[in-house]
Scaffold this active site. Structure first.
Site, PDB file in Angstrom:
ATOM      1  N   ASP A  93      34.381  59.754  38.671  1.00  0.00           N
ATOM      2  CA  ASP A  93      35.223  60.949  38.613  1.00  0.00           C
ATOM      3  C   ASP A  93      34.306  62.154  38.382  1.00  0.00           C
ATOM      4  OD1 ASP A  93      34.468  60.824  35.984  1.00  0.00           O
ATOM      5  OD2 ASP A  93      36.464  60.438  35.193  1.00  0.00           O
ATOM      6  N   SER A  94      34.881  63.337  38.369  1.00  0.00           N
ATOM      7  CA  SER A  94      34.048  64.538  38.245  1.00  0.00           C
ATOM      8  C   SER A  94      33.862  64.945  36.800  1.00  0.00           C
ATOM      9  CB  SER A  94      34.699  65.686  39.004  1.00  0.00           C
ATOM     10  OG  SER A  94      35.927  66.013  38.379  1.00  0.00           O
ATOM     11  N   GLY A  95      34.575  64.316  35.911  1.00  0.00           N
ATOM     12  CA  GLY A  95      34.530  64.718  34.505  1.00  0.00           C
ATOM     13  C   GLY A  95      35.600  65.737  34.163  1.00  0.00           C
ATOM     14  N   GLY A 216      46.558  65.139  38.318  1.00  0.00           N
ATOM     15  CA  GLY A 216      47.543  65.825  37.488  1.00  0.00           C
ATOM     16  C   GLY A 216      48.842  65.072  37.335  1.00  0.00           C
ATOM     17  N   ASP A 266      43.135  53.775  39.571  1.00  0.00           N
ATOM     18  CA  ASP A 266      42.317  53.399  38.430  1.00  0.00           C
ATOM     19  C   ASP A 266      43.146  53.670  37.189  1.00  0.00           C
ATOM     20  OD1 ASP A 266      41.837  56.480  38.459  1.00  0.00           O
ATOM     21  OD2 ASP A 266      41.097  55.801  36.533  1.00  0.00           O
ATOM     22  N   CYS A 304      49.246  31.496  35.383  1.00  0.00           N
ATOM     23  CA  CYS A 304      47.982  32.217  35.543  1.00  0.00           C
ATOM     24  C   CYS A 304      46.796  31.243  35.574  1.00  0.00           C
ATOM     25  CB  CYS A 304      47.802  33.222  34.402  1.00  0.00           C
ATOM     26  SG  CYS A 304      46.275  34.170  34.544  1.00  0.00           S
ATOM     27  N   CYS A 306      43.551  32.256  35.260  1.00  0.00           N
ATOM     28  CA  CYS A 306      42.340  32.893  34.725  1.00  0.00           C
ATOM     29  C   CYS A 306      41.656  31.986  33.705  1.00  0.00           C
ATOM     30  CB  CYS A 306      42.675  34.254  34.102  1.00  0.00           C
ATOM     31  SG  CYS A 306      43.244  34.189  32.395  1.00  0.00           S
ATOM     32  N   CYS A 309      43.598  31.680  30.373  1.00  0.00           N
ATOM     33  CA  CYS A 309      44.802  30.843  30.419  1.00  0.00           C
ATOM     34  C   CYS A 309      44.472  29.364  30.664  1.00  0.00           C
ATOM     35  CB  CYS A 309      45.772  31.360  31.473  1.00  0.00           C
ATOM     36  SG  CYS A 309      46.548  32.907  30.970  1.00  0.00           S
ATOM     37  N   HIS A 335      42.057  38.109  30.966  1.00  0.00           N
ATOM     38  CA  HIS A 335      43.409  37.818  31.460  1.00  0.00           C
ATOM     39  C   HIS A 335      44.058  39.046  32.114  1.00  0.00           C
ATOM     40  CE1 HIS A 335      47.499  36.510  31.914  1.00  0.00           C
ATOM     41  NE2 HIS A 335      47.853  37.657  31.343  1.00  0.00           N
TER      42      HIS A 335
END
Ligand SMILES: [Zn+2]
Length: 383
Positions: A93-95, A216, A266, A304, A306, A309, A335
Site C-alpha cells: 500500500d502507499s501508507g 475509503g 486484503d 476443515c 488445515c 484441525c 486455521h
C-alpha cells in the site's frame, strides 16, 4: 517489469470474473485475498506455512516498513522479497491509510503529507513521488498511489476538494513511475457520494493505470452503503484491469463484492481475529475461549483439512488461548487463513463451473452468525 491481468471466465449470473495476475514473482488467481504482512511478516506464520495454507500473494505496509527498519535498509538487503524470504507476489500500500488514521498528527498540503511517527514521534514528510520511490526500493510487485483517505462521515464539499487532490497526487505518482517499476494501481475515493465516486473513477481511468482500487470503504459506513458505492463505481472502471477493494473484509463482504466485479481483497480480519481467539468455521464464527469448549475433543471445524484441525481439539486450543501461549496465535492463524484461502478457491471454482449463485445462496444460509459486531476498523492500521 512483467505485469499482466487476464480474465479467464466471466460468471453468467453476476459481474464476477475468474482471472490471473502475472508478476515478476509469479502469478496468482483472482478473485484473490491477500493476507496482511504489516511489518514484513504475516503475524506468527513462516512463508512456508503461508504457502501450505494456500496463500499466493501478500500485502506489505509501506508506512510501517518505511519507519522501521526503513526502506533504504531493506533495499540494501536485497529488497522486501529477499529480506522477508517470500518469493511470491507482494502488493504494497502507499501508507496513506495509516498516515491519515494518525488523525491529529497529520497535516496535508498540495505537496504532500506531514505526519509524526507513532513509534518515536519524529516528523516525516511524504509526497506522491517519495511514496512511489519507497515502493520501488522495497521492490513490490504491485504499488499503490498516495491518496487522501477521508474519514466517514465527511461533508460533500470536503470530499469534492479531496478527490481532486487525490487525482493530482495519482498523476504525480504515475509521472514518477519508471518503466522498470512494478505495476501501479490508482485509488478511487469519493466517500459515499455517487457523483464524486464517478468523477474520481473517470479522472483516474483517463490516466490509464494497470489496476484500480476502491478506497475509503469499511471505515464505519453501513454495509449497504459500501455495496452502493461499489455499484456506482465499478461500471466506470475498465473491464480489463484488476479491481481491488481495500481493507475488506468478512467472508460475506468479500463474496458480495466479488458478485459486483471485485478481483482483489486484503484485510487483517482473519489474522487479527485468530490472535483474539475468533475463528471462522463453515457454520459461523466461533470464540474459542468459551467454557463450552473446555472438554470438546472436536476440531475447530469438522470439514476443515488445515493442519490445526487435523491435529488439535477445541479443548486444547481453548487452553492455549487462555494460557496466552504463542502457539495459540500460530494454530488459530493457520486455521483462519486456510478458511479464507479455501473460501476463495471455492469461489474461483464456482465461477469456473458457472454455479457462483448456488454457492452464494448456500453460503448465506449456512453462515448465519458470521456477522461481525463492528464492521469497521478492519484495515491495517497497526496490524
Ligand atoms: Zn482448520
Amino acid at each position: 517489469m512483467a505485469f499482466r491481468f487476464e480474465i479467464l471466465k466471466k460468471d453468467h449470473f453476476s459481474k464476477s470474473r475468474l482471472g490471473r495476475i502475472e508478476t515478476d514473482h509469479g502469478s496468482f488467481s483472482t478473485p484473490a485475498f491477500l493476507p496482511v504482512g504489516t511489518q514484513g511478516t504475516v503475524k506468527s506464520l513462516t512463508p512456508e506455512e503461508l504457502v501450505e495454507v494456500g496463500v499466493e500473494a501478500i500485502l506489505g505496509n509501506t508506512y510501517h516498513l518505511y519507519l522501521r527498519p526503513g526502506h533504504e535498509t531493506i533495499g540494501r538487503l536485497g529488497g522486501l522479497h529477499s529480506f522477508i524470504h517470500w518469493e511470491r507476489p507482494i502488493l504494497t500500500d502507499s501508507g496513506g491509510y495509516q498516515i491519515f488514521s494518525l488523525g491529529e498528527l497529520t497535516k496535508i498540503s498540495e505537496e504532500g503529507v506531514t505526519f509524526r511517527s507513532h513509534l518515536d514521534g519524529s516528523t516525516h514528510f511524504l509526497t506522491p513521488e517519495k511514496v512511489t520511490e519507497i515502493q520501488r526500493i522495497l521492490g513490490s510487485d504491485i504499488a499503490m498511489v498516495l491518496d487522501e483517505c477521508v474519514p466517514y462521515p465527511s461533508s460533500y464539499e470536503y470530499v469534492k476538494t479531496s478527490i481532486k487532490l487525490t487525482t493530482r497526487w495519482a498523476k504525480r505518482c504515475l509521472q514518477e513511475r519508471k518503466e522498470t517499476d512494478s505495476a501501479l494501481f490508482a485509488i478511487v475515493q469519493g466517500g459515499v457520494y455517487r457523483d464524486l465516486r464517478e468523477e474520481s473513477a473517470q479522472a483516474l481511468v483517463e490516466m490509464n493505470f494497470q489496476g484500480y482500487a476502491i478506497g475509503g470503504l469499511s471505515v464505519g459506513e453501513p454495509k449497504s452503503m459500501m455495496l452502493d458505492v461499489l455499484e456506482w463505481t465499478i461500471p466506470h472502471l475498465p473491464e480489463n484491469a484488476p479491481r481491488y477493494l481495500m481493507g475488506v473484509g468478512t467472508p460475506e463482504d468479500i463474496l458480495d463484492a466479488i458478485m459486483l466485479g471485485i478481483d482483489l481483497f486484503d484485510c487483517v480480519l482473519p489474522t487479527r481475529n485468530a490472535r483474539n481467539g475468533m475463528l471462522f468455521t463453515s457454520s459461523g464464527k466461533m470464540s474459542i475461549k468459551q467454557a463450552q469448549y473446555a472438554e470438546d475433543r472436536r476440531p475447530i471445524d469438522e470439514p476443515c483439512l488445515c493442519y490445526t484441525c487435523r491435529h488439535y481439539s477445541r479443548a486444547y486450543l481453548r487452553h492455549l488461548h487462555l494460557a496466552n501461549e504463542i502457539l495459540s496465535s500460530r494454530l488459530n492463524t493457520i486455521h483462519n487463513l486456510f478458511y479464507y484461502m479455501n473460501f476463495m478457491k471455492h469461489i474461483q471454482g464456482a465461477i469456473r463451473e458457472n454455479h457462483l449463485l448456488d454457492f452464494y445462496k448456500a453460503h448465506h444460509s449456512h453462515s448465519n452468525g458470521l456477522e461481525i459486531e463492528n464492521p469497521a476498523q478492519h484495515h491495517t492500521t497497526w496490524g
